[in-house]
Design a protein around this motif. Structure first.
Motif: not given
Length: 542
Positions: A458, A512, A514
């Motif tokens: 992340y 966030r 990925t």
């Protein structure tokens, strides 16, 4: 009638919430003050009511179970990784299928959850060969099998089948997991750390999440029991603490130093909690970090171990990303290895380490395999941990097998070794490239800064939003970073999770993302996000 009841409930709730807040301000360490009840503390019960129509909560509901009479701990529990933004994305995906061309994008690009194979990452061949053979052992001695499967996969499958009760993966195992598989895992831990591991310390679980719940269930007795958790944190921890009725004691990672974990901050938060009557039981450390992607130095880990020793805290070490380290200057060291190298033995520190088959280079999320290594507990407490494991009978056998394979992959001289190393190396190298590409792209955006992803899966960039954007979010009754993420999704089809779902320093906003979409899709994510961000900043410029 329904509207009258809803209005009455809203007034009662507002009053009870203020009383609840007053109670906690006098009895618990306060979280940072915020202009919004939901902006900075994502685990507030108040957030539930922003997204739930009051009409659906009215007391004249025809259903015997309502939002007013279910367990209140469930209402407090939230899990942003599959929260509001993801629900919107799933609805958009349905709409795209039903009405092609109805949106300014042709596919949803999921960057919200660490689910590698859902985004095209191939499974490791050796692992799947062994799983196939153990699930259908009647083909192990057929001549055709020799031409379809590698010899070491066949040999490993034979070994495993002989260890499983009834030679059947459909049978229950020992509550801690198949003894032979735990032997293999313990040997793998010993090889990794240079210190022996005891198979009786291994409890196999359906992924790492049930292991975390097991520990929260063991440690939390009432709302006066606290667990020190990093902020930002993986929301499994806030959710499990809420479900088990405990109190989350936050310690803030230092974004300015690459999400550093500072001992003075731990001490400050521990003392503040104690002064409010909270009995702090444990410290959660996620290494490599989720959502922050940092890898702790060995010196920092030694300081953390000493802190837990001095303060009498259980150290809960989330180490599920131990294979995901992307920078040559950093290495993963388990807390078990660090504590043993410091001379601390079984009777000196209580440590629980979590591992999972869902992450790493293998990404076998759906197989639900994992374990916890439990050390430093008395025999009486160990009996209780085993009792709770027995209530669940056992974890699934395929996950147990995978956990043993992850901790004991092919070795030099095995037929599968070279292909295994190539598959593993290609996946990890690609993840490192994707992390760097996205990191660079985020840092080029106006008002955005992003620390390096040293490990995990992340990036957690900070976005500085204008007062105009923050006001627009308030009018939409949502957190500013959630407002940004929803606008991003509707404009581009890119799904990221707002930082308010993980916790963040008051007055800062993050999301966030990925690094898992396939490498060929990363340029599309970068271009879509860049175009959107420029328009968003212009639209909401002060």
């Amino acid at each position: 009638m329904r509207r009258i009841v809803a209005d009455r409930f809203r007034r009662l709730f507002n009053r009870s919430f203020l009383l609840h807040r007053h109670h906690h301000n006098h009895n618990h360490p306060p979280f940072p003050a915020s202009s919004s009840l939901t902006s900075h503390y994502p685990f507030s019960p108040y957030r539930f009511f922003f997204s739930t129509p009051f009409s659906s909560m009215a007391s004249d509901s025809p259903f015997p179970v309502t939002a007013q009479n279910i367990n209140p701990k469930v209402l407090k529990c939230e899990y942003a990784v599959r929260g509001e933004v993801v629900t919107l994305a799933q609805n958009l995906q349905k709409d795209l299928l039903a009405n092609p061309g109805s949106h300014p994008f042709d596919e949803i690009l999921y960057c919200n959850i660490g689910n590698p194979q859902s985004l095209g990452q191939p499974p490791i061949t050796f692992f799947r060969e062994v799983l196939a053979l153990t699930d259908h052992p009647s083909i192990l001695d057929k001549s055709e099998t020799q031409g379809l499967f590698s010899t070491d996969a066949i040999e490993r499958a034979w070994q495993i089948v002989e260890q499983i009760p009834g030679r059947a993966t459909g049978a229950y195992s020992h509550s801690q997991g198949v003894k032979g598989l735990r032997d293999t895992i313990a040997a793998g831990i010993g090889e990794r750390d240079g210190f022996p591991a005891n198979p009786d310390d291994i409890f196999m679980t359906d992924g790492a999440s049930p292991a975390v719940h097991n520990m929260m269930q063991l440690l939390i007795r009432s709302e006066n029991d606290g667990i020190l958790c990093p902020i930002p944190q993986y929301p499994l921890y806030s959710a499990s603490i809420a479900l088990h009725g405990g109190f989350l004691v936050p310690y803030y990672l230092d974004e300015a130093t690459g999400w550093g974990l500072e001992i003075p901050e731990l001490k400050k938060q521990l003392d503040a909690a104690k002064s409010k009557g909270i009995n702090v039981r444990a410290l959660v450390v996620i290494n490599p970090g989720n959502p922050t992607g940092q890898v702790l130095s060995e010196e920092n880990q030694r300081n953390i171990v000493d802190f837990c020793k001095q303060e009498g805290l259980v150290l809960l070490a989330d180490e599920v990303y131990q294979e995901n380290v992307y920078v040559p200057e950093k290495k993963f060291h388990s807390f078990k290895k660090v504590s043993r190298s410091m001379g601390y033995g079984e009777n000196d520190i209580t440590l629980v380490s979590f591992q999972s088959v869902s992450k790493g280079y293998h990404g076998e999320c759906g197989k639900r395999g994992g374990y916890m290594e439990v050390t430093g507990f008395s025999a009486e407490v160990r009996e209780q941990i085993y009792k709770v494991a027995s209530v669940n009978l056992c974890s699934n056998i395929s996950g147990q097998i995978l956990a043993s394979l992850v901790m004991s992959p092919p070795k030099v001289g095995d037929e599968s070794y070279e292909s295994f190393m190539a598959e593993k190396g290609n996946i990890l190298a690609s993840l490192a490239r994707r992390a760097k590409t996205l990191e660079d792209a985020f840092n080029k955006l106006e008002g955005v800064t992003c620390n390096k992803a040293e490990g995990a899966m992340y990036l957690f960039p900070q976005i500085r939003l204008s007062q105009k954007a923050i006001k627009a979010a308030e009018e939409a009754k949502t957190a500013p970073d959630n407002f940004y993420c929803k606008r991003l999704l509707n404009a581009t089809g890119v799904v990221v999770v707002p930082g308010s779902g993980f916790g963040q320093v008051p007055g800062t906003w993050h999301f966030r993302c990925t690094i898992l979409p396939q490498e060929e899709k990363i340029p599309a994510i970068v271009s879509r996000l860049t175009e959107f961000h420029e328009k968003f900043m212009d639209e909401f410029r002060d």
